[in-house]
Structure formats: structure tokens, C-alpha cells
Design a protein around this motif. Structure first.
Motif, PDB file in Angstrom:
ATOM      1  N   TRP A  38       0.883  -1.270  -0.063  1.00  0.00           N
ATOM      2  CA  TRP A  38      -0.054  -0.002  -0.016  1.00  0.00           C
ATOM      3  C   TRP A  38       1.023   1.310  -0.045  1.00  0.00           C
ATOM      4  CZ3 TRP A  38      -5.427  -0.228   0.487  1.00  0.00           C
ATOM      5  CH2 TRP A  38      -6.000  -1.330   0.479  1.00  0.00           C
ATOM      6  N   THR A  39       0.509   2.169  -0.742  1.00  0.00           N
ATOM      7  CA  THR A  39       1.390   3.483  -0.858  1.00  0.00           C
ATOM      8  C   THR A  39       0.433   4.751  -0.702  1.00  0.00           C
ATOM      9  OG1 THR A  39       1.476   3.762  -3.302  1.00  0.00           O
ATOM     10  CG2 THR A  39       3.119   2.563  -2.441  1.00  0.00           C
ATOM     11  N   CYS A  40       0.827   5.703  -0.206  1.00  0.00           N
ATOM     12  CA  CYS A  40       0.064   7.004  -0.085  1.00  0.00           C
ATOM     13  C   CYS A  40       0.856   8.123  -0.388  1.00  0.00           C
ATOM     14  CB  CYS A  40      -0.219   7.082   1.386  1.00  0.00           C
ATOM     15  SG  CYS A  40      -1.479   8.516   1.361  1.00  0.00           S
ATOM     16  N   ASP A  41       0.448   9.300  -0.999  1.00  0.00           N
ATOM     17  CA  ASP A  41       1.183  10.378  -1.308  1.00  0.00           C
ATOM     18  C   ASP A  41       1.269  11.539  -0.227  1.00  0.00           C
ATOM     19  OD1 ASP A  41      -1.394  11.209  -1.711  1.00  0.00           O
ATOM     20  OD2 ASP A  41      -1.048  11.874  -3.780  1.00  0.00           O
ATOM     21  N   CYS A  42       1.000  11.061   1.049  1.00  0.00           N
ATOM     22  CA  CYS A  42       0.869  12.163   2.088  1.00  0.00           C
ATOM     23  C   CYS A  42       2.076  12.251   2.619  1.00  0.00           C
ATOM     24  CB  CYS A  42      -0.044  11.850   2.990  1.00  0.00           C
ATOM     25  SG  CYS A  42       0.372  10.204   4.211  1.00  0.00           S
ATOM     26  N   ASP A  43       2.347  13.246   3.420  1.00  0.00           N
ATOM     27  CA  ASP A  43       3.608  13.490   4.103  1.00  0.00           C
ATOM     28  C   ASP A  43       3.839  12.768   5.039  1.00  0.00           C
ATOM     29  OD1 ASP A  43       4.169  15.787   2.443  1.00  0.00           O
ATOM     30  OD2 ASP A  43       3.167  17.108   3.670  1.00  0.00           O
ATOM     31  N   LYS A  44       3.028  12.205   5.938  1.00  0.00           N
ATOM     32  CA  LYS A  44       3.213  11.216   6.972  1.00  0.00           C
ATOM     33  C   LYS A  44       3.556  10.064   6.420  1.00  0.00           C
ATOM     34  CE  LYS A  44       0.975   9.116  10.964  1.00  0.00           C
ATOM     35  NZ  LYS A  44      -0.079   8.893  11.391  1.00  0.00           N
ATOM     36  N   PHE A  45       2.976   9.424   5.416  1.00  0.00           N
ATOM     37  CA  PHE A  45       3.563   8.345   4.816  1.00  0.00           C
ATOM     38  C   PHE A  45       4.886   8.383   4.353  1.00  0.00           C
ATOM     39  CE2 PHE A  45       3.910   5.209   1.337  1.00  0.00           C
ATOM     40  CZ  PHE A  45       3.686   3.978   1.930  1.00  0.00           C
ATOM     41  N   ARG A  46       5.429   9.415   3.677  1.00  0.00           N
ATOM     42  CA  ARG A  46       6.812   9.505   3.219  1.00  0.00           C
ATOM     43  C   ARG A  46       7.860   9.726   4.362  1.00  0.00           C
ATOM     44  NH1 ARG A  46       5.725  14.192  -0.283  1.00  0.00           N
ATOM     45  NH2 ARG A  46       3.839  13.655  -1.145  1.00  0.00           N
TER      46      ARG A  46
END
Length: 84
Positions: A38-46
Motif C-alpha cells: 500500500w502506498t500513499c502520497d501524504c507527508d506522514k507516509f513518506r
């Protein structure tokens, strides 16, 4: 005589689903070794980078819930239209 070999391009992950929210996009991928990612483009995920495995954020939690509903009901859940 020197021999040159071309590098094989790295195989792309297969996209199983894309879930869009107001300002974020979550993707569900299948890796070449048949793992789900699962990938997300939010800052927390990065920012989680190499700290935590598996990487997670609230957008992925929402997308996972939506995906579960789709699989249980065999219907695609459409996001609600913004109210005016």
C-alpha cells in the motif's frame, strides 16, 4: 573485445487499485514476489521511510476499509460528491 550487457529494466509493480480522497491518493500494488504493498502520497507516509514496517497512514486505513467493502459486496464504492 569488451562485452556490454544492457540492464534489464526493473519490473513494475502491478496496480490492483487506486483510491482517491480529497487531497490524497492511495495505491494498492502487487510486487513481483506476490506481496501486497500500500502506498500513499501524504507527508506522514513518506516520513516513515525506513522506520516502520509496514508503512501506514489514515488514508491507507480508509482505502483498506473501502476495498474491504468492495470485496464483501462485490460493488465499487463511489466517494460522495462534495456538498455545496
Amino acid at each position: 573485445m569488451a562485452m556490454r550487457f544492457r540492464r534489464r529494466p526493473e519490473p513494475q509493480n502491478e496496480i490492483l487499485g487506486t483510491y482517491s480522497f480529497t487531497s490524497r491518493t492511495v495505491k494498492v500494488l502487487r510486487t513481483q514476489d506476490d506481496r501486497i504493498l500500500w502506498t500513499c502520497d501524504c507527508d506522514k507516509f513518506r516520513r516513515q521511510g525506513g522506520q516502520r514496517e509496514p508503512l501506514w497512514c489514515k488514508h491507507i486505513a480508509k482505502a483498506a476499509a473501502r476495498r474491504s467493502l468492495e470485496r464483501l459486496t462485490r460493488r465499487v464504492v463511489l466517494p460522495r460528491a462534495p456538498e455545496h
